[in-house]
Design a protein around this motif. Structure first.
Motif, PDB file in Angstrom:
ATOM      1  N   ASP A  16       0.952  -1.129  -0.035  1.00  0.00           N
ATOM      2  CA  ASP A  16       0.049   0.004  -0.029  1.00  0.00           C
ATOM      3  C   ASP A  16       0.829   1.191  -0.085  1.00  0.00           C
ATOM      4  OD1 ASP A  16      -2.398  -1.293  -0.072  1.00  0.00           O
ATOM      5  OD2 ASP A  16      -2.839  -1.078   2.172  1.00  0.00           O
ATOM      6  N   PHE A  17       1.817   1.189   0.815  1.00  0.00           N
ATOM      7  CA  PHE A  17       2.730   2.207   1.075  1.00  0.00           C
ATOM      8  C   PHE A  17       3.441   2.613  -0.431  1.00  0.00           C
ATOM      9  CE2 PHE A  17       7.117   3.822   1.201  1.00  0.00           C
ATOM     10  CZ  PHE A  17       7.175   5.144   1.796  1.00  0.00           C
ATOM     11  N   LEU A  18       4.102   1.373  -1.039  1.00  0.00           N
ATOM     12  CA  LEU A  18       4.783   1.799  -2.252  1.00  0.00           C
ATOM     13  C   LEU A  18       3.668   2.108  -3.309  1.00  0.00           C
ATOM     14  CD1 LEU A  18       7.012  -1.448  -2.427  1.00  0.00           C
ATOM     15  CD2 LEU A  18       7.666   0.844  -2.309  1.00  0.00           C
ATOM     16  N   LEU A  19       2.486   1.559  -3.541  1.00  0.00           N
ATOM     17  CA  LEU A  19       1.428   1.974  -4.282  1.00  0.00           C
ATOM     18  C   LEU A  19       1.238   3.456  -4.241  1.00  0.00           C
ATOM     19  CD1 LEU A  19      -0.782   1.407  -6.617  1.00  0.00           C
ATOM     20  CD2 LEU A  19      -2.376   0.986  -4.484  1.00  0.00           C
ATOM     21  N   ASP A  20       1.214   3.946  -2.963  1.00  0.00           N
ATOM     22  CA  ASP A  20       0.817   5.408  -2.867  1.00  0.00           C
ATOM     23  C   ASP A  20       2.026   6.256  -2.899  1.00  0.00           C
ATOM     24  OD1 ASP A  20      -0.893   7.559  -1.974  1.00  0.00           O
ATOM     25  OD2 ASP A  20       0.566   7.689  -0.223  1.00  0.00           O
ATOM     26  N   TYR A  21       3.219   5.704  -2.680  1.00  0.00           N
ATOM     27  CA  TYR A  21       4.729   6.577  -2.998  1.00  0.00           C
ATOM     28  C   TYR A  21       4.749   6.581  -4.444  1.00  0.00           C
ATOM     29  CZ  TYR A  21       9.220   8.103  -2.637  1.00  0.00           C
ATOM     30  OH  TYR A  21      10.520   8.700  -2.454  1.00  0.00           O
ATOM     31  N   LEU A  22       4.868   5.466  -5.007  1.00  0.00           N
ATOM     32  CA  LEU A  22       5.391   5.475  -6.535  1.00  0.00           C
ATOM     33  C   LEU A  22       4.333   5.557  -7.366  1.00  0.00           C
ATOM     34  CD1 LEU A  22       7.052   1.947  -6.084  1.00  0.00           C
ATOM     35  CD2 LEU A  22       8.376   4.309  -6.088  1.00  0.00           C
ATOM     36  N   VAL A  23       3.130   5.489  -7.255  1.00  0.00           N
ATOM     37  CA  VAL A  23       2.111   5.616  -8.223  1.00  0.00           C
ATOM     38  C   VAL A  23       0.962   6.764  -7.860  1.00  0.00           C
ATOM     39  CG1 VAL A  23       0.560   4.152  -9.455  1.00  0.00           C
ATOM     40  CG2 VAL A  23       2.197   3.234  -8.756  1.00  0.00           C
ATOM     41  N   GLN A  24       0.366   6.534  -7.086  1.00  0.00           N
ATOM     42  CA  GLN A  24      -0.755   7.442  -6.820  1.00  0.00           C
ATOM     43  C   GLN A  24      -0.474   9.071  -6.405  1.00  0.00           C
ATOM     44  OE1 GLN A  24      -3.229   5.376  -3.687  1.00  0.00           O
ATOM     45  NE2 GLN A  24      -4.134   4.116  -5.338  1.00  0.00           N
ATOM     46  N   ARG A  25       0.405   9.015  -5.728  1.00  0.00           N
ATOM     47  CA  ARG A  25       1.029  10.435  -5.678  1.00  0.00           C
ATOM     48  C   ARG A  25       2.030  11.162  -6.702  1.00  0.00           C
ATOM     49  NH1 ARG A  25       2.337  11.335   0.933  1.00  0.00           N
ATOM     50  NH2 ARG A  25       0.345  10.337   1.498  1.00  0.00           N
ATOM     51  N   SER A  26       2.267  10.172  -7.462  1.00  0.00           N
ATOM     52  CA  SER A  26       3.461  10.726  -8.611  1.00  0.00           C
ATOM     53  C   SER A  26       2.892  11.362  -9.875  1.00  0.00           C
ATOM     54  CB  SER A  26       4.168   9.339  -9.035  1.00  0.00           C
ATOM     55  OG  SER A  26       5.085   9.817 -10.092  1.00  0.00           O
ATOM     56  N   GLU A  27       3.657  12.437 -10.112  1.00  0.00           N
ATOM     57  CA  GLU A  27       2.852  13.227 -11.136  1.00  0.00           C
ATOM     58  C   GLU A  27       3.661  12.802 -12.420  1.00  0.00           C
ATOM     59  OE1 GLU A  27       3.466  17.387 -10.388  1.00  0.00           O
ATOM     60  OE2 GLU A  27       2.326  17.176  -8.520  1.00  0.00           O
ATOM     61  N   SER A  28       4.501  11.848 -12.301  1.00  0.00           N
ATOM     62  CA  SER A  28       5.568  11.443 -13.686  1.00  0.00           C
ATOM     63  C   SER A  28       4.976  10.121 -14.091  1.00  0.00           C
ATOM     64  CB  SER A  28       6.876  11.007 -13.135  1.00  0.00           C
ATOM     65  OG  SER A  28       7.073  10.226 -12.112  1.00  0.00           O
ATOM     66  N   VAL A  29       3.689   9.429 -13.512  1.00  0.00           N
ATOM     67  CA  VAL A  29       3.179   8.433 -14.194  1.00  0.00           C
ATOM     68  C   VAL A  29       1.601   8.650 -14.021  1.00  0.00           C
ATOM     69  CG1 VAL A  29       5.115   6.876 -13.664  1.00  0.00           C
ATOM     70  CG2 VAL A  29       3.468   7.001 -11.885  1.00  0.00           C
ATOM     71  N   ASP A  30       1.066   8.074 -15.242  1.00  0.00           N
ATOM     72  CA  ASP A  30      -0.272   8.104 -15.372  1.00  0.00           C
ATOM     73  C   ASP A  30      -0.629   6.550 -14.931  1.00  0.00           C
ATOM     74  OD1 ASP A  30      -0.002   6.325 -17.333  1.00  0.00           O
ATOM     75  OD2 ASP A  30      -0.642   7.981 -18.734  1.00  0.00           O
ATOM     76  N   PHE A  31      -2.127   6.429 -14.779  1.00  0.00           N
ATOM     77  CA  PHE A  31      -2.820   5.066 -14.365  1.00  0.00           C
ATOM     78  C   PHE A  31      -1.865   3.860 -14.930  1.00  0.00           C
ATOM     79  CE2 PHE A  31      -5.804   1.819 -13.372  1.00  0.00           C
ATOM     80  CZ  PHE A  31      -5.838   2.118 -11.832  1.00  0.00           C
ATOM     81  N   ARG A  32      -1.924   4.024 -16.241  1.00  0.00           N
ATOM     82  CA  ARG A  32      -1.442   2.821 -17.002  1.00  0.00           C
ATOM     83  C   ARG A  32       0.114   2.670 -16.748  1.00  0.00           C
ATOM     84  NH1 ARG A  32      -2.448   4.032 -22.892  1.00  0.00           N
ATOM     85  NH2 ARG A  32      -2.989   6.294 -22.187  1.00  0.00           N
TER      86      ARG A  32
END
Length: 120
Positions: A16-32
């Motif tokens: 959950d932490f990695l998902l939030d840190y690497l993906v959901q809060r990131s402005e450098s990656v979209d959902f895909r």
């Protein structure tokens, strides 16, 4: 709660932490792209599990070698997922570009028609 339950709960929290840190809060990656990143992370984690199992197998217990081979399934599944995510993303990007090009052509045709028939 057994040690396995505790470790699985800890793993969920880390995921959950990695998902939030690497993906959901990131402005450098979209959902895909975030989905691809997570699949790549799964492949890397599978490789680490495999190496650790093989290290344990070298210490004398062949059962660890079997588990290391099973980790190959995780690695292969993650790589197949990455390939499919990439393929679908490319298809969606191509469709989006084609749609945008079509809209631009239609807009240009409309402007051309308006320029040929100015209001009189």
């Amino acid at each position: 709660m057994t040690y396995r339950d505790e470790l699985e709960d800890q793993a969920r929290q880390h995921a959950d932490f990695l998902l939030d840190y690497l993906v959901q809060r990131s402005e450098s990656v979209d959902f895909r792209k975030g989905t691809y990143l997570l699949a790549a992370l799964a492949a890397e984690l599978g490789s680490i599990v495999q190496r650790r199992c093989w290290d344990l197998a070298r210490d004398g217990d062949p059962g660890w070698e079997v588990i290391g081979s099973e980790a190959e399934t995780l690695i292969n599944a993650a790589w197949r997922s990455m390939a499919q995510i990439d393929s679908l993303s490319e298809q969606e990007d191509r469709k989006s570009r084609e749609r945008q090009e079509r809209i631009e052509r239609e807009e240009q045709r409309r402007r051309d028609r308006e320029g040929q028939n100015p209001p009189g």
